[in-house]
Write a protein that holds these residues in place. Sequence first.
Motif, PDB file in Angstrom:
ATOM      1  N   PHE A 138       0.820  -1.216   0.000  1.00  0.00           N
ATOM      2  CA  PHE A 138       0.000   0.000   0.000  1.00  0.00           C
ATOM      3  C   PHE A 138       0.856   1.270   0.000  1.00  0.00           C
ATOM      4  O   PHE A 138       0.443   2.293  -0.532  1.00  0.00           O
ATOM      5  CB  PHE A 138      -0.935   0.003   1.211  1.00  0.00           C
ATOM      6  N   MET A 139       2.053   1.204   0.592  1.00  0.00           N
ATOM      7  CA  MET A 139       2.848   2.422   0.794  1.00  0.00           C
ATOM      8  C   MET A 139       4.116   2.506  -0.043  1.00  0.00           C
ATOM      9  O   MET A 139       4.675   3.580  -0.216  1.00  0.00           O
ATOM     10  CB  MET A 139       3.227   2.550   2.277  1.00  0.00           C
ATOM     11  N   GLY A 140       4.602   1.376  -0.564  1.00  0.00           N
ATOM     12  CA  GLY A 140       5.869   1.357  -1.307  1.00  0.00           C
ATOM     13  C   GLY A 140       5.721   1.828  -2.735  1.00  0.00           C
ATOM     14  O   GLY A 140       4.630   1.771  -3.311  1.00  0.00           O
ATOM     15  N   SER A 141       6.833   2.284  -3.303  1.00  0.00           N
ATOM     16  CA  SER A 141       6.791   2.782  -4.687  1.00  0.00           C
ATOM     17  C   SER A 141       7.506   1.856  -5.672  1.00  0.00           C
ATOM     18  O   SER A 141       7.495   2.105  -6.871  1.00  0.00           O
ATOM     19  CB  SER A 141       7.409   4.190  -4.763  1.00  0.00           C
ATOM     20  N   SER A 142       8.130   0.775  -5.171  1.00  0.00           N
ATOM     21  CA  SER A 142       8.792  -0.176  -6.066  1.00  0.00           C
ATOM     22  C   SER A 142       7.798  -1.219  -6.553  1.00  0.00           C
ATOM     23  O   SER A 142       6.983  -1.725  -5.779  1.00  0.00           O
ATOM     24  CB  SER A 142       9.955  -0.869  -5.347  1.00  0.00           C
ATOM     25  N   ARG A 143       7.885  -1.545  -7.828  1.00  0.00           N
ATOM     26  CA  ARG A 143       6.981  -2.552  -8.397  1.00  0.00           C
ATOM     27  C   ARG A 143       7.547  -3.967  -8.256  1.00  0.00           C
ATOM     28  O   ARG A 143       6.825  -4.948  -8.448  1.00  0.00           O
ATOM     29  CB  ARG A 143       6.760  -2.282  -9.893  1.00  0.00           C
ATOM     30  N   ASP A 144       8.846  -4.069  -7.988  1.00  0.00           N
ATOM     31  CA  ASP A 144       9.520  -5.359  -8.105  1.00  0.00           C
ATOM     32  C   ASP A 144      10.036  -5.934  -6.800  1.00  0.00           C
ATOM     33  O   ASP A 144      10.292  -7.131  -6.716  1.00  0.00           O
ATOM     34  CB  ASP A 144      10.709  -5.216  -9.068  1.00  0.00           C
ATOM     35  N   ILE A 145      10.219  -5.112  -5.785  1.00  0.00           N
ATOM     36  CA  ILE A 145      10.841  -5.580  -4.551  1.00  0.00           C
ATOM     37  C   ILE A 145       9.917  -6.551  -3.817  1.00  0.00           C
ATOM     38  O   ILE A 145       8.710  -6.342  -3.749  1.00  0.00           O
ATOM     39  CB  ILE A 145      11.218  -4.367  -3.664  1.00  0.00           C
ATOM     40  N   ALA A 146      10.489  -7.654  -3.321  1.00  0.00           N
ATOM     41  CA  ALA A 146       9.730  -8.657  -2.555  1.00  0.00           C
ATOM     42  C   ALA A 146      10.149  -8.546  -1.097  1.00  0.00           C
ATOM     43  O   ALA A 146      11.334  -8.618  -0.771  1.00  0.00           O
ATOM     44  CB  ALA A 146      10.011 -10.054  -3.094  1.00  0.00           C
ATOM     45  N   ILE A 147       9.184  -8.350  -0.227  1.00  0.00           N
ATOM     46  CA  ILE A 147       9.442  -8.045   1.186  1.00  0.00           C
ATOM     47  C   ILE A 147       9.413  -9.305   2.050  1.00  0.00           C
ATOM     48  O   ILE A 147       8.616 -10.212   1.811  1.00  0.00           O
ATOM     49  CB  ILE A 147       8.395  -7.036   1.700  1.00  0.00           C
ATOM     50  N   GLY A 148      10.274  -9.313   3.072  1.00  0.00           N
ATOM     51  CA  GLY A 148      10.286 -10.409   4.037  1.00  0.00           C
ATOM     52  C   GLY A 148      11.595 -10.441   4.798  1.00  0.00           C
ATOM     53  O   GLY A 148      12.449  -9.561   4.625  1.00  0.00           O
ATOM     54  N   PRO A 149      11.795 -11.432   5.666  1.00  0.00           N
ATOM     55  CA  PRO A 149      13.077 -11.564   6.367  1.00  0.00           C
ATOM     56  C   PRO A 149      14.196 -11.876   5.364  1.00  0.00           C
ATOM     57  O   PRO A 149      13.947 -12.532   4.340  1.00  0.00           O
ATOM     58  CB  PRO A 149      12.853 -12.758   7.300  1.00  0.00           C
ATOM     59  N   VAL A 150      15.404 -11.408   5.645  1.00  0.00           N
ATOM     60  CA  VAL A 150      16.557 -11.710   4.789  1.00  0.00           C
ATOM     61  C   VAL A 150      17.687 -12.251   5.659  1.00  0.00           C
ATOM     62  O   VAL A 150      17.736 -12.002   6.865  1.00  0.00           O
ATOM     63  CB  VAL A 150      17.037 -10.478   3.980  1.00  0.00           C
ATOM     64  N   ALA A 151      18.603 -12.962   5.023  1.00  0.00           N
ATOM     65  CA  ALA A 151      19.651 -13.677   5.753  1.00  0.00           C
ATOM     66  C   ALA A 151      20.547 -12.743   6.558  1.00  0.00           C
ATOM     67  O   ALA A 151      20.793 -12.966   7.749  1.00  0.00           O
ATOM     68  CB  ALA A 151      20.482 -14.493   4.765  1.00  0.00           C
ATOM     69  N   VAL A 152      21.051 -11.678   5.918  1.00  0.00           N
ATOM     70  CA  VAL A 152      22.035 -10.806   6.570  1.00  0.00           C
ATOM     71  C   VAL A 152      21.434 -10.096   7.783  1.00  0.00           C
ATOM     72  O   VAL A 152      22.040 -10.064   8.860  1.00  0.00           O
ATOM     73  CB  VAL A 152      22.605  -9.779   5.567  1.00  0.00           C
ATOM     74  N   VAL A 153      20.238  -9.532   7.624  1.00  0.00           N
ATOM     75  CA  VAL A 153      19.590  -8.821   8.731  1.00  0.00           C
ATOM     76  C   VAL A 153      19.207  -9.798   9.840  1.00  0.00           C
ATOM     77  O   VAL A 153      19.331  -9.480  11.034  1.00  0.00           O
ATOM     78  CB  VAL A 153      18.353  -8.038   8.236  1.00  0.00           C
ATOM     79  N   SER A 154      18.772 -11.012   9.472  1.00  0.00           N
ATOM     80  CA  SER A 154      18.428 -12.028  10.476  1.00  0.00           C
ATOM     81  C   SER A 154      19.654 -12.385  11.311  1.00  0.00           C
ATOM     82  O   SER A 154      19.582 -12.479  12.542  1.00  0.00           O
ATOM     83  CB  SER A 154      17.872 -13.281   9.798  1.00  0.00           C
ATOM     84  N   LEU A 155      20.786 -12.600  10.626  1.00  0.00           N
ATOM     85  CA  LEU A 155      22.033 -12.919  11.339  1.00  0.00           C
ATOM     86  C   LEU A 155      22.475 -11.763  12.226  1.00  0.00           C
ATOM     87  O   LEU A 155      22.846 -11.956  13.387  1.00  0.00           O
ATOM     88  CB  LEU A 155      23.137 -13.256  10.336  1.00  0.00           C
ATOM     89  N   LEU A 156      22.434 -10.536  11.662  1.00  0.00           N
ATOM     90  CA  LEU A 156      22.844  -9.349  12.417  1.00  0.00           C
ATOM     91  C   LEU A 156      21.984  -9.178  13.668  1.00  0.00           C
ATOM     92  O   LEU A 156      22.505  -8.966  14.771  1.00  0.00           O
ATOM     93  CB  LEU A 156      22.728  -8.111  11.526  1.00  0.00           C
TER      94      LEU A 156
END
Length: 656
Positions: A138-156
């Motif tokens: 509803f709020m994002g302006s990218s048509r292609d980005i897929a949102i969710g948890p990611v490996a690097v941020v999860s590890l950090l």
Amino acid sequence: MGHFGDGGTETKEMDIRSLSSSHHQHLPYIHKVGVPPKQNLVKEFTSTVKETFFADDPLRPFKDQPKSRQFILGVQAIFPILEWGRSYNLAKFKGDLIAGLTIASLCIPQDIGYSKLANLDPQYGLYSSFVPPLIYAFMGSSRDIAIGPVAVVSLLLGTLLQNEIDPTKNAVDYRRLAFTATFFAGITQATLGILRLGFLIDFLSHAAIVGFMGGAAITIALQQLKGFLGIKSFTKKADIISVMRSVFGSIHHGWNWQTIVIGSSFLAFLLVAKYIGKKNKKLFWVPAIAPLISVMLSTFFVYITHADKKGVQIVKHIEKGINPSSVGQIYFTGDYLLKGIRIGVVAGMIALTEAAAIGRTFAAMKDYQLDGNKEMMALGAMNVVGSMTSCYVATGSFSRSAVNYMAGCQTAVSNIVMSVVVFLTLMFLTPLFEYTPNAILSAIIISAVIGLIDYDAAILIWKIDKFDFVACMGAFFGVVFASVEIGLLIAVTISFAKILLQVTRPRTATLGRIPRTNVYRNIQQYPEANKVPGLLIVRIDSAIYFSNSNYIRERILRWLTDEEEQLKAAGHPQIQFLIVEMSPVTDIDTSGIHALEELHGSLQKRQVQLILANPGRVVLDKLHASNFANLIGQDKIFLTVADAVHTCSPKLAEEV
């Protein structure tokens, strides 16, 4: 006779024109450097603020619009879906449906694995792929980005949280701190967007990000050896030495051969699927569904063989149902508040950097504009809401976004489709994952993070900029041999060190005349360029500020000393004029003016005259305001280096 007289007059006029032409050839027209008009202080300040924080002119669509239209545009600015949703049709939905189903098949097994990296129960990974993607759609302006948890941020996040609270002994407080960190990660991201401070994330250089991501990928892969080899007792440290010591220390009593067979066979399957998708872009769906197929097959295999009774570790229970509220679990007071803020700011900035890089990449590929500040507000809002609905930090996933792009997504509706699939999984399918072996989750994560090691980028960085390569390797080795936070600290430190070095030690160059032209260029770049007798021409390649003014003055005097020594040794005439080419000097402050005054004083003692060539409007305005222009003389400021040379060296002018 009359005719002869006319001819004589014509000849005389031709002689005059010839003389005039000859005169102009020897004494070319030199344009006087204009004094810039006085600038209105308020107007200049407003212009600077606008250029700094509102370079994209976000209020342009609101101009000359009625109040009702402005209100609609304001709502659309916050919720872009209301703008592009009006032109949404069935053809676009078809593309989004296929893309959404494809990334859902990839995200479900990944989310279960990534939640383990964050030391959280599997359902929290799924929660984070349900609510945040809906908010972003509803709020994002990218048509292609897929949102969710990611490996690097999860590890950090897992590493930083684990340093404060033990996730096994005190799981409740650990989870509360995770939600608190997520809340403040969202606040950080939204604040940067609202205050239009997105440029701050650019301080982490591309080279540092490449090194950090590569190091994090290796650290994540090493962490997966616990599940991959079936080791029960494993180190909590993330550095390579501790991990390898833990791995080989348990080789005789900790490894489980059945687990190794499952992990190795399915890792090979995943890597082959990835290779097929890379070789043939039309088969992008093969690596996308491979993780889900691996989970299904391995779960079925463990269930029918009762491998869990032979030492194969399994996921066990995953909580059924949608996200429970976690508003009351966030720390707003107490000792853990500041810790949550600190961890949240770090995790939020890294998540933002990754999402910005992914968004820009795919926006460039599809040739559309991405509003960076809107993206920050969208990411911030989804993490704030996520923290209140039992989610941890979510951001853009490169692997899922690449699959989303190749699957033919048209809009952010693909994220909504993915969320619906995750919702159905949480409501009805979580019991099916009870016998999923941990080894398969480790294999999925290893195959996913391999793509984060960008060898080609590292090689290119080495070829282009050796200092950038130092930043890249510093971040890489910091993560691998110390910890994620140390690697991040090294990356930020080296990035800032490079900025400081470039600001405090700007490049300078001596110029010479390119043969048969009036063009003056760096004699190191153009060895054929000739120095002008009696003149030294120096170019300053940066603004002159307090941080570099003394260095610039000393460097120019050193150029002059070196030149005079060479001329003296060769028996040539000494330097009479020092011409400073100021085209690249975009600004100057009071310290810079003071340095020029000191330079002028030093040159007078050496009987050398200071000449300035082509100062810009801002610089010239300050030179006049400080009275420096009158100090050296208005006739010592020229529009071009060629004009200065023509005036100071008439002999050369005749040759040209």
